[in-house]
Design a protein around this motif. Structure first.
Motif, PDB file in Angstrom:
ATOM      1  N   ASN A  36      49.153 -57.032 -72.804  1.00  0.00           N
ATOM      2  CA  ASN A  36      48.124 -57.914 -72.259  1.00  0.00           C
ATOM      3  C   ASN A  36      48.498 -58.324 -70.842  1.00  0.00           C
ATOM      4  N   GLY A  37      47.504 -58.301 -69.950  1.00  0.00           N
ATOM      5  CA  GLY A  37      47.754 -58.691 -68.573  1.00  0.00           C
ATOM      6  C   GLY A  37      48.260 -57.580 -67.681  1.00  0.00           C
ATOM      7  N   ALA A  38      48.377 -56.364 -68.226  1.00  0.00           N
ATOM      8  CA  ALA A  38      48.884 -55.248 -67.420  1.00  0.00           C
ATOM      9  C   ALA A  38      47.854 -54.731 -66.426  1.00  0.00           C
ATOM     10  N   GLY A  39      46.567 -55.048 -66.667  1.00  0.00           N
ATOM     11  CA  GLY A  39      45.510 -54.577 -65.780  1.00  0.00           C
ATOM     12  C   GLY A  39      44.628 -53.512 -66.383  1.00  0.00           C
ATOM     13  N   LYS A  40      44.728 -53.307 -67.690  1.00  0.00           N
ATOM     14  CA  LYS A  40      43.995 -52.220 -68.341  1.00  0.00           C
ATOM     15  C   LYS A  40      42.477 -52.419 -68.258  1.00  0.00           C
ATOM     16  N   SER A  41      42.001 -53.608 -68.614  1.00  0.00           N
ATOM     17  CA  SER A  41      40.557 -53.866 -68.567  1.00  0.00           C
ATOM     18  C   SER A  41      40.045 -53.851 -67.133  1.00  0.00           C
ATOM     19  N   THR A  42      40.852 -54.332 -66.195  1.00  0.00           N
ATOM     20  CA  THR A  42      40.479 -54.280 -64.779  1.00  0.00           C
ATOM     21  C   THR A  42      40.307 -52.831 -64.339  1.00  0.00           C
ATOM     22  N   LEU A  43      41.156 -51.954 -64.836  1.00  0.00           N
ATOM     23  CA  LEU A  43      41.058 -50.537 -64.519  1.00  0.00           C
ATOM     24  C   LEU A  43      39.726 -49.962 -65.006  1.00  0.00           C
ATOM     25  N   LEU A  44      39.329 -50.285 -66.235  1.00  0.00           N
ATOM     26  CA  LEU A  44      38.056 -49.786 -66.753  1.00  0.00           C
ATOM     27  C   LEU A  44      36.882 -50.346 -65.967  1.00  0.00           C
ATOM     28  N   ARG A  45      36.934 -51.618 -65.625  1.00  0.00           N
ATOM     29  CA  ARG A  45      35.854 -52.232 -64.848  1.00  0.00           C
ATOM     30  C   ARG A  45      35.736 -51.571 -63.475  1.00  0.00           C
ATOM     31  N   THR A  46      36.862 -51.178 -62.907  1.00  0.00           N
ATOM     32  CA  THR A  46      36.841 -50.485 -61.622  1.00  0.00           C
ATOM     33  C   THR A  46      36.274 -49.082 -61.782  1.00  0.00           C
ATOM     34  N   ALA A  47      36.652 -48.401 -62.858  1.00  0.00           N
ATOM     35  CA  ALA A  47      36.138 -47.055 -63.102  1.00  0.00           C
ATOM     36  C   ALA A  47      34.620 -47.057 -63.261  1.00  0.00           C
ATOM     37  N   LEU A  48      34.087 -48.096 -63.913  1.00  0.00           N
ATOM     38  CA  LEU A  48      32.651 -48.167 -64.172  1.00  0.00           C
ATOM     39  C   LEU A  48      31.872 -48.689 -62.972  1.00  0.00           C
ATOM     40  N   GLY A  49      32.538 -49.327 -62.028  1.00  0.00           N
ATOM     41  CA  GLY A  49      31.841 -49.863 -60.875  1.00  0.00           C
ATOM     42  C   GLY A  49      31.500 -51.332 -60.976  1.00  0.00           C
ATOM     43  N   LEU A  50      32.007 -52.010 -62.001  1.00  0.00           N
ATOM     44  CA  LEU A  50      31.806 -53.449 -62.111  1.00  0.00           C
ATOM     45  C   LEU A  50      32.709 -54.203 -61.143  1.00  0.00           C
ATOM     46  N   LEU A  51      33.725 -53.517 -60.656  1.00  0.00           N
ATOM     47  CA  LEU A  51      34.667 -54.092 -59.699  1.00  0.00           C
ATOM     48  C   LEU A  51      34.942 -53.037 -58.642  1.00  0.00           C
ATOM     49  N   ARG A  52      34.767 -53.397 -57.374  1.00  0.00           N
ATOM     50  CA  ARG A  52      34.971 -52.433 -56.292  1.00  0.00           C
ATOM     51  C   ARG A  52      36.409 -52.498 -55.813  1.00  0.00           C
ATOM     52  N   PRO A  53      37.077 -51.359 -55.712  1.00  0.00           N
ATOM     53  CA  PRO A  53      38.481 -51.379 -55.252  1.00  0.00           C
ATOM     54  C   PRO A  53      38.591 -51.704 -53.771  1.00  0.00           C
ATOM     55  N   ARG A  54      39.700 -52.331 -53.408  1.00  0.00           N
ATOM     56  CA  ARG A  54      39.965 -52.601 -51.997  1.00  0.00           C
ATOM     57  C   ARG A  54      40.496 -51.346 -51.304  1.00  0.00           C
ATOM     58  N   GLU A  55      41.197 -50.540 -52.075  1.00  0.00           N
ATOM     59  CA  GLU A  55      41.725 -49.280 -51.551  1.00  0.00           C
ATOM     60  C   GLU A  55      41.602 -48.229 -52.656  1.00  0.00           C
ATOM     61  N   GLY A  56      41.692 -46.967 -52.260  1.00  0.00           N
ATOM     62  CA  GLY A  56      41.666 -45.881 -53.217  1.00  0.00           C
ATOM     63  C   GLY A  56      40.275 -45.346 -53.473  1.00  0.00           C
ATOM     64  N   ARG A  57      40.212 -44.323 -54.344  1.00  0.00           N
ATOM     65  CA  ARG A  57      38.947 -43.647 -54.619  1.00  0.00           C
ATOM     66  C   ARG A  57      38.771 -43.420 -56.117  1.00  0.00           C
ATOM     67  N   VAL A  58      37.503 -43.354 -56.518  1.00  0.00           N
ATOM     68  CA  VAL A  58      37.113 -42.976 -57.879  1.00  0.00           C
ATOM     69  C   VAL A  58      36.191 -41.783 -57.762  1.00  0.00           C
TER      70      VAL A  58
END
Length: 230
Positions: A36-58
Motif C-alpha cells: 500500500n502506498g507504493a503508487g500502484k493505483s496512481t500508475l493505473l490512473r495515469t495509464a487511463l488518463g485520469l492523471l496526466r504525467p509531469r514527465e514521460g510518455r504513455v
C-alpha cells in the motif's frame, strides 16, 4: 499494446511515481506488485488518463496518448476496474450490467458472454448490488468492464477482500480471456501467488519506483517475496 516510459506523476506538487517504465504485451498480462502506498493505483490512473504525467510518455499500440483524455482512451479500447468492487449499490446486478450494455451495437451479446464467464451473477441478477458479497461485487465490476469489449483491461487489486474460491475464478477468467487473443491486461495486485500465476511479466513497485522485474513464472515467487520482504 501498452508502453509506459519514464513516467513522473503525482498530486498537487508532490510526485508519487518517479520515472516508472513498464510494458504490457499484446494478448498478454503484466502484473504490478507492491505494498500500500507504493503508487500502484496512481500508475493505473495515469495509464487511463485520469492523471496526466509531469514527465514521460504513455503509448497504446505505438501511438503516443500521453495527453489524450480518459474518455478517448476508453474509445480506443481501454477499460478500468478500480479497487473496491465498485458498483451502483441501489441498482440490481442486472441493472448495473444493462447500464453498460444498453445502446451498444452488440450489447445484448456482450452481456450474455459476461454472464457466461461469471455464472454466479445469473443467480444474483435481481439482487441489489449493495447486498452482494464482496466476491460477487468484484465479478460484477469485471463483467461490466468486459461488456465494453476492451482490448486493454486495467485491474486494480481484484482479489482484495474476497474468498479464495472467487480469487481462483477471477484468475481463470483473466487467463482464459487473454489466451483467446484480443485482450491485454495490466494487473495491479498484492496477492503474489495470484499475480504470478496470471501474468507473463511482473514489476515490483516501491515508493513510486520499479525496483525489480522479470518473467512471471513459478521461479519468480521467491524473488518477488524477497523484493517485497513478505
Amino acid at each position: 499494446m501498452l508502453e509506459i516510459t519514464g513516467v513522473v506523476a503525482g498530486y498537487g506538487r508532490g510526485d508519487v511515481l518517479h520515472g516508472v517504465s513498464l510494458s504490457v504485451p499484446e494478448d498478454g498480462v503484466s502484473a504490478v506488485l507492491g505494498h500500500n502506498g507504493a503508487g500502484k493505483s496512481t500508475l493505473l490512473r495515469t495509464a487511463l488518463g485520469l492523471l496526466r504525467p509531469r514527465e514521460g510518455r504513455v503509448l497504446l499500440d505505438g501511438e503516443d496518448i500521453t495527453r489524450l483524455p480518459a474518455h478517448r482512451r476508453v474509445r480506443r479500447g481501454m477499460a478500468y476496474v478500480p479497487q473496491g468492487q465498485q458498483s451502483f449499490p441501489q441498482l440490481t446486478a442486472m441493472e448495473n450490467l444493462r447500464l453498460v450494455a444498453d445502446g451498444r451495437k452488440d450489447g445484448h451479446a456482450a452481456l450474455a458472454e459476461a454472464l457466461d464467464l461469471f455464472p454466479a451473477l445469473r443467480g444474483a441478477a435481481g439482487r441489489r448490488a449493495g447486498l452482494l458479497s464482496g466476491g460477487q461485487r468484484q465479478q460484477l465490476a469485471l463483467a461490466r468492464a468486459l461488456i465494453t469489449r476492451p482490448r486493454l483491461l486495467l485491474l486494480d487489486e481484484p482479489t482484495e477482500g474476497i474468498q479464495p474460491s472467487v480469487v481462483a475464478e477471477i484468475q481463470r477468467t483473466v487467463l482464459e480471456l487473454s489466451g483467446r487473443g484480443g485482450l491485454s491486461v495490466l494487473l495491479v495486485e498484492q496477492h503474489v501467488g495470484f499475480a504470478l500465476r496470471a501474468a507473463g511479466r511482473y514489476y515490483v513497485l516501491e515508493a513510486g519506483r520499479v525496483t525489480s522485474s522479470g518473467a512471471g513464472d513459478a521461479d519468480a515467487e521467491q524473488a518477488v517475496r524477497r523484493a517485497l520482504s513478505v
